[in-house]
Design an enzyme around this catalytic site. Structure first.
Site, PDB file in Angstrom:
ATOM      1  N   ASP A  59       9.506   2.527   1.057  1.00 40.81           N
ATOM      2  CA  ASP A  59       8.429   3.331   1.331  1.00 40.81           C
ATOM      3  C   ASP A  59       8.428   3.054   2.857  1.00 40.81           C
ATOM      4  O   ASP A  59       7.776   1.959   3.394  1.00 40.81           O
ATOM      5  CB  ASP A  59       6.647   3.167   0.630  1.00 40.81           C
ATOM      6  N   LYS A  93       3.731   9.872   8.452  1.00 40.48           N
ATOM      7  CA  LYS A  93       3.599   8.855   9.799  1.00 40.48           C
ATOM      8  C   LYS A  93       3.550  10.010  11.699  1.00 40.48           C
ATOM      9  O   LYS A  93       2.990  10.760  11.933  1.00 40.48           O
ATOM     10  CB  LYS A  93       2.876   7.820   9.699  1.00 40.48           C
ATOM     11  N   PHE A 107       0.890  -1.099  -0.190  1.00 36.67           N
ATOM     12  CA  PHE A 107      -0.142  -0.275  -0.056  1.00 36.67           C
ATOM     13  C   PHE A 107       0.551   1.139   0.017  1.00 36.67           C
ATOM     14  O   PHE A 107       1.475   1.380   0.505  1.00 36.67           O
ATOM     15  CB  PHE A 107      -1.259   0.245   1.601  1.00 36.67           C
TER      16      PHE A 107
HETATM   17  C1  PLP Z   1       2.926   2.151   4.179  1.00 31.76           C
HETATM   18  C2  PLP Z   1       2.699   3.537   3.085  1.00 31.76           C
HETATM   19  N1  PLP Z   1       2.890   4.137   2.337  1.00 31.76           N
HETATM   20  C3  PLP Z   1       1.710   5.058   2.234  1.00 31.76           C
HETATM   21  C4  PLP Z   1       0.449   5.502   3.022  1.00 31.76           C
HETATM   22  C5  PLP Z   1      -0.603   6.633   2.353  1.00 31.76           C
HETATM   23  O1  PLP Z   1      -0.244   7.776   3.504  1.00 31.76           O
HETATM   24  P1  PLP Z   1      -0.934   8.842   3.952  1.00 31.76           P
HETATM   25  O2  PLP Z   1      -2.476   8.429   4.069  1.00 31.76           O
HETATM   26  O3  PLP Z   1      -0.606   9.772   4.646  1.00 31.76           O
HETATM   27  O4  PLP Z   1      -1.089   9.388   2.414  1.00 31.76           O
HETATM   28  C6  PLP Z   1       0.641   5.254   4.227  1.00 31.76           C
HETATM   29  C7  PLP Z   1      -0.498   4.861   4.664  1.00 31.76           C
HETATM   30  O5  PLP Z   1      -1.141   4.722   5.596  1.00 31.76           O
HETATM   31  C8  PLP Z   1       1.223   3.676   4.381  1.00 31.76           C
HETATM   32  O6  PLP Z   1       0.860   3.182   5.168  1.00 31.76           O
END
Ligand code: PLP
Length: 397
Positions: free
Chosen positions: A222, A251, A137
């Site tokens: 990521d 986060k 994700f």
């Molecule tokens: C691994 C990862 N990448 C990207 C995101 C996307 O972040 P945002 O919700 O701040 O756009 C998340 C959100 O849960 C995530 O867990």
């Protein structure tokens, strides 16, 4: 008393219907939150792994109010001190050389993908594809929906933008097979968090690093969920014996204030003036809080606390696994842990925990995820494990 869920039903777009639970949170302190009926909960969701120092941490509120009184926003036409202080601190505590600030995880990842495409154009004969993993994700822009390796995210928005190849996670041969002259980068979560906290084999990430080196392509990690001590090190990659070319974080970085960042090693920092930008990214308010949070995290060895308390939580959950045969797996690292069941009881478990004053996340129909604030102690763990025990003892399969 106002019926806020009814108001939501009437005025808010329906997209959160699957995840919303029927409580209205009003305030918090440390690892505790209270709803509008003054019921107290132990918060093992932490704003989806965001509230790293807990709620109403003086570190956050002091930095926020102090900076708000000075200057909240200026635009990137001007230099501001918090942005540069935070950039320097991040670089000095990582293997990366440069930072670009954004406002969310999605935006940080968007920056990383654009960086990969620029890299491909400049150094790899126009290569532009990014290989990502099935089950990953990465965010909800159109590009990152395509990057996200889950068909259910793609289907409502087809056709997907091109340039993203989703391959089996934890399978180096699948990655090798998907790599072509068009590949500019590989982008992976260290642990597939949203997919149910899927932890890769110890050697997988090292093999991916070697493969990227061999092919001259970028390795983007990521770390939006795994970074900022969530796994027990400031950045998750530090636990896996590899150095990425690019990472993205968000986060926990400013303890609940929206922020994101893409960081890159010098050879991968290929943006030239005008390539990328943003109105709010790097604003003094978010960066001042980020700087205060990061300084606190480093000074107080929050990563050490995560390792210690995370281990204690894992042991408690392992005991429950031994006790309840319907628990099929307990997995994770630091304070990012999933408990999996042999049937789809995730929602029932979540609701029963709620009833008993514990907030958890249903990460899959058959699994819950625990991602508490990073400042919790063993007493909080005892309480959470006690509630889970009580909830599990009432489960009828
Ligand atoms: C691994 C990862 N990448 C990207 C995101 C996307 O972040 P945002 O919700 O701040 O756009 C998340 C959100 O849960 C995530 O867990």
């Amino acid at each position: 008393m106002t019926d806020w869920p009814e108001i939501e039903k009437k005025y808010y777009m329906r997209t959160f219907e699957k995840v919303r639970v029927p409580i209205v949170l009003e305030r918090g302190k440390g690892a505790r939150v209270w709803d509008d009926k003054d019921k107290e909960y132990l918060d093992f969701v932490a704003g989806w792994a965001v509230d790293c120092l807990g709620h109403a941490s003086p570190v956050v509120t002091n930095a926020l109010t102090k900076q708000a009184k000075k200057i909240i926003h200026t635009s990137n036409q001007f230099y501001t001190i918090p942005q540069l202080q935070l950039a320097e601190l991040l670089v000095k505590n990582s293997c990366l050389d440069r930072v670009f600030f954004a406002n969310s995880g999605l935006e940080a990842n968007e920056g990383a993908v654009k960086l990969a495409r620029r890299y491909g154009k400049l150094k790899l004969n126009g290569a532009y594809e990014v290989i990502t993993a099935i089950g990953s994700f990465h965010g909800r822009s159109l590009a990152l929906t395509a990057a996200t390796g889950q068909e259910s995210f793609h289907t409502p928005y087809l056709p997907m933008p091109e340039g993203f190849i989703n391959v089996k996670y934890n399978d180096i041969e699948a990655m090798k097979a998907a790599t072509t002259a068009k590949t500019a980068a590989v982008m992976l979560e260290l642990i597939e968090a949203e997919s149910g906290v899927i932890v890769p084999d110890a050697e997988y990430l090292k093999k991916v690093r070697q493969w990227c080196d061999q092919k001259g392509i970028l390795l983007i990690l990521d770390e939006i969920q795994t970074g900022i001590c969530r796994l027990g090190a400031l950045f998750g990659y530090q636990l896996y014996g590899i150095e990425p070319d690019v990472i993205t974080i968000a986060k926990g970085l400013a303890g609940g204030v929206p922020i994101g960042a893409v960081m890159a090693k010098e050879h991968a920092s290929v943006f030239v003036p005008g390539d990328h930008g943003g109105t709010f990214g790097g604003n003094p308010l978010a960066c001042a809080v980020g700087y205060a949070v990061m300084t606190h995290i480093l000074e107080k060895d929050i990563a050490g606390n995560v390792r210690k308390v995370g281990q204690y939580l894992m042991e408690g959950l392992e005991r429950l696994k031994k006790k309840y045969s319907f628990i099929t797996d307990v997995r994770g690292k630091g304070l990012l842990i999933a408990v999996e069941f042999n049937s789809e009881i995730g929602q029932n478990v979540l609701m029963a925990c709620l009833e008993n004053g514990l907030l958890v996340n249903k990460v899959k129909p058959n699994a819950i995820r625990l991602m508490p604030p990073l400042i919790i102690g063993n007493k909080d763990v005892d309480e959470a494990v006690g509630i889970l025990d009580k909830v599990f003892s009432a489960v009828v399969i």
